[in-house]
Design an enzyme around this catalytic site. Structure first.
Site, mmCIF file in Angstrom:
data_model
loop_
_atom_site.group_PDB
_atom_site.id
_atom_site.type_symbol
_atom_site.label_atom_id
_atom_site.label_comp_id
_atom_site.label_asym_id
_atom_site.label_seq_id
_atom_site.Cartn_x
_atom_site.Cartn_y
_atom_site.Cartn_z
ATOM 1 N N ASP A 149 -10.579 -6.705 7.733
ATOM 2 C CA ASP A 149 -11.104 -6.479 6.301
ATOM 3 C C ASP A 149 -9.944 -6.524 5.275
ATOM 4 O OD1 ASP A 149 -12.938 -5.422 4.581
ATOM 5 O OD2 ASP A 149 -12.104 -3.501 4.737
ATOM 6 N N GLU A 381 -7.336 -0.329 15.341
ATOM 7 C CA GLU A 381 -8.613 -0.493 15.753
ATOM 8 C C GLU A 381 -9.014 -1.736 16.744
ATOM 9 O OE1 GLU A 381 -11.433 -0.419 12.436
ATOM 10 O OE2 GLU A 381 -10.872 1.829 12.346
ATOM 11 N N ASN A 433 -9.122 6.774 13.076
ATOM 12 C CA ASN A 433 -9.779 6.458 11.969
ATOM 13 C C ASN A 433 -11.572 7.005 11.886
ATOM 14 O OD1 ASN A 433 -7.497 5.040 11.422
ATOM 15 N ND2 ASN A 433 -8.306 3.003 11.748
ATOM 16 N N TYR A 435 -14.896 7.419 9.315
ATOM 17 C CA TYR A 435 -15.598 7.297 8.180
ATOM 18 C C TYR A 435 -16.937 8.035 8.258
ATOM 19 C CZ TYR A 435 -12.198 3.909 6.987
ATOM 20 O OH TYR A 435 -10.896 3.380 6.711
ATOM 21 N N TYR A 439 -19.677 5.139 6.799
ATOM 22 C CA TYR A 439 -20.332 4.211 7.424
ATOM 23 C C TYR A 439 -21.556 4.520 8.273
ATOM 24 C CZ TYR A 439 -16.789 0.975 5.866
ATOM 25 O OH TYR A 439 -15.831 -0.027 4.937
ATOM 26 N N GLU A 471 -7.311 7.176 8.947
ATOM 27 C CA GLU A 471 -7.870 6.589 8.009
ATOM 28 C C GLU A 471 -9.289 7.450 7.590
ATOM 29 O OE1 GLU A 471 -9.203 2.555 8.325
ATOM 30 O OE2 GLU A 471 -7.185 1.991 8.924
ATOM 31 N N TRP A 516 -7.410 6.347 3.291
ATOM 32 C CA TRP A 516 -7.530 4.985 3.305
ATOM 33 C C TRP A 516 -8.221 4.766 1.830
ATOM 34 C CZ3 TRP A 516 -5.473 1.187 5.933
ATOM 35 C CH2 TRP A 516 -6.079 -0.165 5.745
HETATM 36 C C1 GCB Z 1 -11.096 0.260 9.018
HETATM 37 C C2 GCB Z 1 -9.848 -0.489 9.080
HETATM 38 C C3 GCB Z 1 -9.364 -1.088 7.732
HETATM 39 C C4 GCB Z 1 -10.977 -1.394 6.858
HETATM 40 C C5 GCB Z 1 -11.716 -0.041 6.585
HETATM 41 C C6 GCB Z 1 -12.686 -0.044 5.665
HETATM 42 O O1 GCB Z 1 -11.385 1.123 10.061
HETATM 43 O O2 GCB Z 1 -8.984 -0.275 9.943
HETATM 44 O O3 GCB Z 1 -9.038 -2.305 7.959
HETATM 45 O O4 GCB Z 1 -10.520 -1.720 5.358
HETATM 46 O O5 GCB Z 1 -11.821 0.291 7.817
HETATM 47 O O6 GCB Z 1 -12.638 0.219 4.795
HETATM 48 O O7 GCB Z 1 -13.578 -0.378 6.332
#
Ligand code: GCB
Length: 558
Positions: A149, A381, A433, A435, A439, A471, A516
């Site tokens: 990304d 990752e 990491n 989210y 996500y 992250e 992040w």
């Molecule tokens: C992740 C990746 C990072 C992405 C981020 C995202 O897990 O390590 O490179 O930019 O998610 O924002 O999706």
């Protein structure tokens, strides 16, 4: 590997500036100055300079070329130092190939023989990513597919220098501090040719505190390099024919139980994953941008960052040494998800593995003397749930530990859990990491507490290692506010970060939080990206979003 420095024994000539560039055919050989050359800045990426979409997104070979002259001296050797070109490249001097670069984030250091009064330096860069490049990618129907990304910036991204060395010279200097547990004891290993050698150490005021013929010595009343309170000594190695100066800090890094100790004191990592990315420059190294980044980090009370997802320039690390930031130095192994192509069916693809190991070694050769580097990350990752990853990373970790004395980690992906990660057992600190609520269950802050607590606790229970939330973040368009907080608003980002932090405060095996991202950055175009990834706590202009004020307050006393 030593960074070129100027002193009474050595010269450095800077070749940065305006070069000529041209997109070239596969079999192009630079036999004469290319007549189609157009001006291009070095260091910089061309992508943010050009206005034509096809040129901006070009994938293939591109030539960078310039003429140069340096004063001719018979008593010394000449070398070329290219800080980094993305990605692979071939280097030619006056039409003769003199070497290659194997990766877009490492220096290329080559002998320059047979220099003339006027010379032509040609660098043919290939920006295509494949299963065997780092980061990985794939070419499909002639189009570059990227597995990670961040934007595939192309160009000469770091300084290009010509430097001289005495014929008998120092090749390398390795500085180890705190040997045998005594603060202030320093051992120096010098590689090179010499008859006589002496070691002098200057303190920060420039006063000599050591002058020794022995390579192991004690610094009187040593001042330690502390987190956010750095102290750098200068070692001067003098031989009968050469001299080299290198800064170093006295600091000890250790893991005890769930604590990460710097100079016997537990630290909590507060900071960010980042990117080398700025307007117009792309990935071109620029000290003003680095300083603005670091001033913002100081302002927000951060103490650390990860060089996600590749080694940053040596100049960035020099400044991190000075600011006293803790750095997790990451290899460019992002996007290791193409298991069949990268790793074969029955285990590690030998070619990928060999390059990965070589990159871990070169990272050490480049960064070994930086006190700021307190941990090394072998990859971001990778698909750790794939069974072949176990054998592959067992080798990568073992090889990395042959060189590096600091802890080694690997950053687990969002779908890597304690029960299915084949590689978490190799890490000294488990970096995870997550989210949650972004996500998965997008926009729902209520899912974070229970799931994050479980995921992190599972890792700890299984491996009994300290954990960093490496992250977590939410895309945020600056200026967008909603009540109640919805995704992409500044409000949501602030509450999202706070909700994650609430969990971390309850888990004492957690030794850090890296949001992040530090600042918004460019990615390839895709539906989930509004001119790039907008998870920055700072905008791309390096101005704070609302969440920055929350973090500044939180990190003041953390
Ligand atoms: C992740 C990746 C990072 C992405 C981020 C995202 O897990 O390590 O490179 O930019 O998610 O924002 O999706």
């Amino acid at each position: 590997m030593l960074y070129p420095k100027i002193n009474h024994r050595r010269d450095v000539y800077n070749l940065n500036g305006v070069w000529e560039y041209a997109f070239v055919e596969e079999d192009y050989l630079p036999t004469a100055m290319n007549p189609n050359g157009k001006p291009m800045a070095v260091p910089a990426s061309y992508n943010e300079i050009l206005t034509d979409m096809n040129m901006k997104e070009y994938s293939g070979k591109v030539l960078y070329e310039r003429e140069f002259a340096v004063p001719k001296r018979e008593d010394c050797l000449y070398r070329l130092r290219i800080g980094a070109t993305s990605h692979k490249c071939e280097v030619y001097l006056n039409s003769e190939k003199i070497g290659e670069g194997i990766n877009g984030f490492y220096p290329i250091d080559l002998p320059l023989e047979g220099l003339k009064e006027q010379n032509r330096l040609s660098i043919v860069i290939d920006n295509r990513l494949t299963a065997q490049t780092f980061p990985n990618g794939r070419i499909k129907n002639g189009k570059q597919l990227i597995q990670h990304d961040f934007y595939n910036y192309t160009g000469i991204h770091r300084d290009v220098l010509v430097y001289t060395l005495p014929k008998q010279h120092i090749d390398d200097v390795v500085i180890r501090t705190v040997v045998d547990g005594d603060y202030g004891k320093v051992s120096v290993e010098v590689r090179g040719e010499y008859k006589d050698i002496r070691y002098r150490v200057l303190n920060e005021r420039g006063e000599e505190v050591v002058c020794s013929k022995e390579n192991v010595f004690q610094i009187p009343d040593p001042v330690r390099w502390e987190v956010l309170n750095s102290y750098l000594y200068t070692l001067i190695v003098e031989t009968d024919t050469d001299q080299y100066e290198e800064k170093f800090g006295i600091r000890k890094v250790e893991i005890k139980g769930t604590q990460f100790l710097v100079n016997d004191k537990p630290v909590y990592f507060k900071g960010f994953g980042m990117h080398e990315d700025f307007f117009v420059l792309g990935k071109g190294n620029n000290p003003a941008v680095t300083l603005r980044n670091f001033e913002c980090m100081k302002w927000i009370n951060a103490n650390s960052f990860r060089t996600s997802h590749y080694p940053y320039s040596e100049e960035v690390l020099d400044l991190a040494d000075r600011y006293g930031f803790l750095v997790i130095d990451e290899a460019p192994a992002a996007g290791l998800v193409l298991w069949e192509e990268c790793f074969g069916e029955n285990g590690a693809n030998e070619e990928t593995l060999a390059i990965h190991k070589e990159l871990m070694k070169r990272l050490y050769e480049r960064d070994k003397n930086h006190p700021c580097v307190v941990m090394v990350s072998v990859s971001n990752e990778p698909q750790t749930t794939e069974k072949n990853s176990e054998k592959y990373f067992e080798e990568v970790f073992a090889y990395t530990r042959k060189f590096w004395e600091v802890p080694v980690t690997l950053v687990e992906p969002s779908l890597g859990y304690a029960h299915n990660s084949c590689v978490a057992k190799f890490s000294d600190v488990i970096c995870v990491n997550r989210y949650l609520g972004w996500y998965t269950n997008h926009g729902d802050l209520t899912v974070i507490e229970e799931k994050l607590t479980k995921d992190l606790t599972d890792f700890y229970e299984k491996y009994k290692k300290p954990v960093i939330l490496s992250e977590f973040g939410a895309d945020t368009i600056e200026g967008l506010h909603t009540l109640p907080a919805e995704g992409f608003s500044e409000d949501f980002q602030t509450f999202y970060i706070a909700e994650n932090c609430k969990v971390l405060d309850k888990l004492d095996f957690c030794i850090g939080e890296h949001v992040w991202n530090f600042a918004d950055f460019k990615t390839q175009q895709t539906t989930g990206r509004v001119r790039g990834n907008r998870k920055g706590v700072f905008t791309k202009e390096r101005q704070p979003k609302m969440a920055a004020y929350y973090l500044k307050e939180r990190w003041k006393n953390k």
